[in-house]
Enzyme design. Structure first.
Site, short mmCIF file in Angstrom:
data_model
loop_
_atom_site.label_atom_id
_atom_site.label_comp_id
_atom_site.label_asym_id
_atom_site.label_seq_id
_atom_site.Cartn_x
_atom_site.Cartn_y
_atom_site.Cartn_z
N GLU A 143 55.35 8.81 25.28
CA GLU A 143 55.17 10.09 24.60
C GLU A 143 56.46 10.45 23.55
O GLU A 143 57.66 10.30 24.15
CB GLU A 143 55.04 11.47 25.51
N CYS A 182 51.38 15.96 25.83
CA CYS A 182 51.15 17.09 25.02
C CYS A 182 51.14 17.16 23.73
O CYS A 182 50.53 17.80 22.84
CB CYS A 182 51.87 18.29 25.56
N ASN A 216 44.16 15.24 26.85
CA ASN A 216 45.40 15.03 27.53
C ASN A 216 45.47 15.76 28.87
O ASN A 216 45.17 15.06 29.87
CB ASN A 216 46.80 15.69 26.73
N GLU A 217 45.63 17.09 29.13
CA GLU A 217 45.60 17.68 30.36
C GLU A 217 44.86 19.10 29.96
O GLU A 217 45.47 20.06 30.57
CB GLU A 217 46.95 17.78 30.99
#
Length: 662
Positions: free
Chosen positions: A52, A250, A381-382
Site C-alpha cells: 500500500e 484504505c 478493502n475493509e
C-alpha cells in the site's frame, strides 16, 4: 483439525526441558509428529506481500523517481520547489520568477512558465523526497520537457548539490528549436549524498515552459528506465512471495469517492497519468504530510509486472463504491454502481485478455503482449455493514457470470471480531463467498493467545485471507510502535496457527510493507528505508522463514492429541516438502528459559544431518536498524546419532528443524 485415514505413522517423541543454574527441570513435552500427509496442501499463495502506498512506499520509495512534484500537479503547484537567491537562499524574484499555466484539456494539466531576467542569479531548486539520495559511482538520468517561448535562452544548466551546497555533478543542455521537446542528460555524482538537491539555472534571458522534470537512477530493478528502486524490490524478491496484493489498503477507498484509486488512470504513458492527493497525507495528526501525493508512475501495469518479476500471483483490490468509512463514508447509489463493476470486468480483460480485446490491446501496447494470468480480484478493502454486502452481490454476479474461474476476495471489516465482523461473516457464508479477508492489528499478547484462532473455523465455509496483521508494541495507530523482537516472536507463534490450519487459511500477509525513515505515518512496518539504504526488521525475517519453508503438505504435530498452541509457551507446526524431500518443523519458544528438545526419529528414514535455523535476540526489546541488523537467521548443521536428536531451543526464539528424507 480433522485428518484423513493414515497410510503410515511415524512418531517422533520430543522431550522438552530446560536446565536452570540449579539444574531444575520443567515438565517434559512428548510431541507426536504424524509424517503421513493430512491431505491438506499448503497453497503456493500461503505467504505473500501486501503493498500500500503509505509511509512514502511508492513515490519517494519503491518508485525510483527522485524529483517530488515533477509536473507541478499538487494542489500547491510549487510544493517541493524553491526559487532561492544564490547568496542568501531567500526568494529572489528580482532575477526571475515562475508561474503555473493550466491547460484543462490535458490530464496532466499544469506546467511551469519561467521568466529569466538575470541568468547569473535565477535558480530553480527541487528538494526531492526528504532530500535526493545519490550514490557515488552510479549514473542518474535527468529528463525534462521544455518549450522555448521567447528571448535568447540557449541552455539549461542542471546541478546536483550536497547538503552544504557543494556541486557534486553538473551538466549543461543546449536548447534548440521551438515547440515542446524532451531533453535528456546524465549525472555522475562525485560522492554519496543522502539529501542532495537539484538546481536549475539558465544561460540567457527570456521565457521558457517546463514540465515533467524527472531524475532516475540508471541502476533500477532489472535496469528498466523510469523503474523501481533496486534494493527495495530485492528485499521483496528475497521473501519469495506467493502473491502481491495491491494497491491497498484504505488507499483503494479514498477519503472520498473522487479520491478513490482508479486503475484506468494509472496506465498508459506516465506523463499522461493524472496525479492524486494521497489519502495518508493528513491521515494521522501525529504525522501530517501535506506533500504526500501519488504520481502513479507506479501504476497497475507496473504492479502486474512486479508480481510477475517476483513469481507472485497478482491480487488487485478495487473500490466497491464505498469511500473510507472512517473518513467521509461516502456511498455511491446502487443505480450508479455500474461503472465501478465495469472497472472490475475491464481490469480482468486488461490482465488476461488477448491483444484483440480493447484492454488487452492497451496492455500489449505498453509492452506486455502475454497475459498476466490473473486469478484473484478483491472487491473492497475493509468495508462493513449491509451496504457492503449489497454491493458485493452485484460485483460477484457480474464477475462470475463473465469470468467464472476468477476467485473473489471479500472483506469482513477492519477488526477481527465484533458486530461488524460477525455480520459480515454470516452474510458472506450465506453467499458462498470464496475467500474472506480478515485484518488484525493487536498486541503481542493477543497474537500469542490466538494461535488457535482457526482451529474451530468451519472447514466447509469460505477460505480465509489473513490480509493485514502486525503486532503493535504500544497500541494500534501509536507512533511509538516498534519492530522489536517481541512483536516478531508473537507473530511467529501466531503464524504456526495459520499454517496448522492451511485447509482454512490459504493466504496471509503482514502490513504495512514499507516505511521511509523520515516520511512514515504508521508503525510498525516490515521494511524500513531512507534515501540511500534499507534494512529488514525481525518481523521480515519471520515472514521470510515461513515463506521459504512453507513446504507442500501439512503434517500434524501434537501433544496428547492436541496441537501445540502455547502450552508451556511452546508453539509448533509441521509440513513436508515433496520437492525437496524434507520434513520441516517450526517451533516457537516464547519462554524466558531455553529448552532442550529430544527428537526420537528412529522410525523415519532421514539423513544423518539435521539443518537448524535459529532466529532470536538478546532481549525482547531488541530491534534492527540502519546501523546493524542484530536479528537475523543463523543456520547450523547437527549430526543425528542413531536416529536420536537432542537440540537446544533458545529462550524467546523461533527455530526451524529440517530433516532430509532418504
Amino acid at each position: 483439525m480433522k485428518t484423513k485415514t493414515k497410510i503410515f505413522t511415524a512418531a517422533i517423541s520430543l522431550s522438552v526441558a530446560f536446565f536452570s543454574a540449579q539444574n531444575k527441570t520443567i515438565k517434559a513435552h512428548f510431541l507426536d509428529l504424524d509424517a503421513t500427509s493430512t491431505n491438506i496442501k499448503i497453497q503456493p499463495t500461503m505467504y505473500g506481500i501486501f503493498f500500500e502506498d503509505i509511509n512514502f512506499a511508492a513515490d519517494g520509495g519503491l518508485y525510483a523517481e527522485l524529483i517530488k512534484n515533477r509536473s507541478f500537479e499538487f494542489d500547491e503547484p510549487l510544493t517541493g520547489w524553491k526559487q532561492p537567491n544564490t547568496k542568501t537562499l531567500s526568494p529572489n524574484l528580482d532575477s526571475g520568477f515562475l508561474t503555473i499555466i493550466t491547460d484543462k484539456s490535458k490530464t496532466n494539466k499544469n506546467y511551469a512558465r519561467i521568466t529569466v531576467w538575470n541568468d547569473e542569479n535565477y535558480v530553480l531548486e527541487n528538494e526531492g523526497f526528504r532530500g535526493i539520495g545519490l550514490h557515488q559511482g552510479e549514473k542518474y538520468d535527468l529528463s525534462f520537457n521544455l518549450e522555448n517561448v521567447s528571448g535568447n535562452i540557449s541552455a539549461v544548466n542542471t546541478s546536483l548539490i550536497d547538503e552544504n551546497g557543494t556541486v557534486i555533478s553538473s551538466v549543461s543542455t543546449i536548447i534548440k528549436g521551438g515547440g515542446w521537446q524532451k531533453y535528456n542528460a546524465v549525472f555522475a555524482p562525485s560522492k554519496t549524498v543522502e539529501k542532495a538537491k537539484l538546481q536549475i539555472t539558465f544561460t540567457g534571458k527570456g521565457v521558457v515552459n517546463m514540465d515533467m522534470i524527472s531524475l532516475f537512477p540508471q541502476d533500477t530493478w532489472k535496469g528498466r528506465k523510469g523503474g523501481l528502486r533496486k534494493d527495495l524490490v530485492q528485499k521483496l524478491y528475497d521473501l519469495q512471495p506467493g502473491f502481491l496484493r495491491f494497491p491497498g489498503g484504505c488507499i483503494v477507498e479514498g477519503r472520498t469517492l473522487a479520491e478513490r484509486y482508479q486503475w484506468k488512470k494509472t496506465i498508459g504513458k506516465v506523463e499522461n497519468r493524472e496525479n492524486l492527493i494521497n489519502k495518508w497525507n493528513n491521515g494521522f495528526a501525529h504525522r501530517l504530510t501535506p506533500d504526500y501525493w501519488q504520481s502513479f508512475g507506479l501504476g497497475f501495469f507496473e504492479y502486474f509486472q512486479l508480481a510477475e518479476d517476483l513469481g507472485a500471483e497478482p491480487l488487485p483490490i478495487l473500490s466497491c463504491g464505498m469511500a473510507c468509512q472512517f473518513n467521509t463514508a461516502e456511498l455511491v447509489k446502487m443505480e450508479d454502481l455500474d461503472p465501478y463493476v465495469q472497472d472490475a470486468l475491464d481490469l480482468i480483460e486488461f490482465a488476461n485478455g488477448d491483444s484483440n480485446t480493447k484492454w488487452g490491446k492497451i496492455r500489449t501496447e505498453m509492452g506486455h503482449p502475454k497475459p498476466f494470468n490473473m486469478k484473484f480480484i478483491g472487491v473492497g478493502n475493509e468495508q462493513w455493514g449491509a451496504d457492503y454486502i449489497e454491493r458485493y452481490k452485484v460485483f460477484e454476479k457480474a464477475i462470475h457470470t463473465k469470468y467464472p474461474d476468477i476467485k473473489i476476495i471479500s472483506g469482513s471489516g477492519p477488526s477481527p471480531d465484533g458486530e461488524f465482523f460477525d455480520y459480515g461473516w454470516k452474510e458472506l457464508k450465506k453467499l458462498n463467498a470464496q475467500i474472506v479477508d480478515e485484518h488484525y492489528y493487536n498486541s503481542p499478547e493477543w497474537f500469542l493467545k490466538n494461535a488457535d484462532r482457526y482451529d474451530k473455523y468451519d472447514r466447509r465455509g469460505p477460505k480465509v485471507f489473513a490480509g493485514e496483521y502486525a503486532a503493535q508494541s504500544v497500541g494500534v495507530v501509536k507512533p511509538d510502535n516498534k519492530n522489536n523482537w517481541l512483536t516478531a516472536l508473537s507473530e511467529a507463534a501466531f503464524m504456526t496457527g495459520l499454517e496448522r490450519n492451511a485447509d482454512v487459511v490459504t493466504m496471509t500477509s503482514y502490513a504495512p510493507l514499507f516505511a521511509h525513515a523520515e516520511g512514515w505515518q504508521w508503525t510498525p512496518d516490515l521494511i524500513w528505508f531512507n534515501n540511500l539504504e534499507s534494512y529488514a526488521t525481525p518481523n521480515y525475517y519471520v515472514q521470510q522463514l515461513f515463506s521459504l519453508n512453507k513446504g507442500t503438505d501439512l503434517l500434524q504435530i501434537t501433544e496428547n492429541g492436541q496441537p501445540l498452541t502455547g502450552q508451556d509457551k511452546l508453539y509448533a507446526s509441521a509440513v513436508s516438502d515433496t520437492v525437496t524431500g524434507e520434513y520441516i518443523i517450526k517451533i516457537v519458544n516464547a519462554d524466558a528459559q531455553a529448552k532442550t528438545i529430544q527428537l526420537n526419529a528412529k522410525s523415519l528414514k532421514i539423513n544423518s544431518v539435521m539443518t537448524k535455523v535459529i532466529l532470536t535476540a538478546p532481549y525482547l526489546t531488541t530491534e534492527n536498524s540502519f546501523d546493524k541488523e542484530l536479528i537475523q537467521p543463523r543456520t547450523e548443521s547437527q549430526n543425528i546419532n542413531k536416529g536420536k536428536i537432542i537440540t537446544k531451543i533458545p529462550a524467546n526464539s523461533f527455530v526451524i528443524l529440517k530433516l532430509k528424507s532418504l
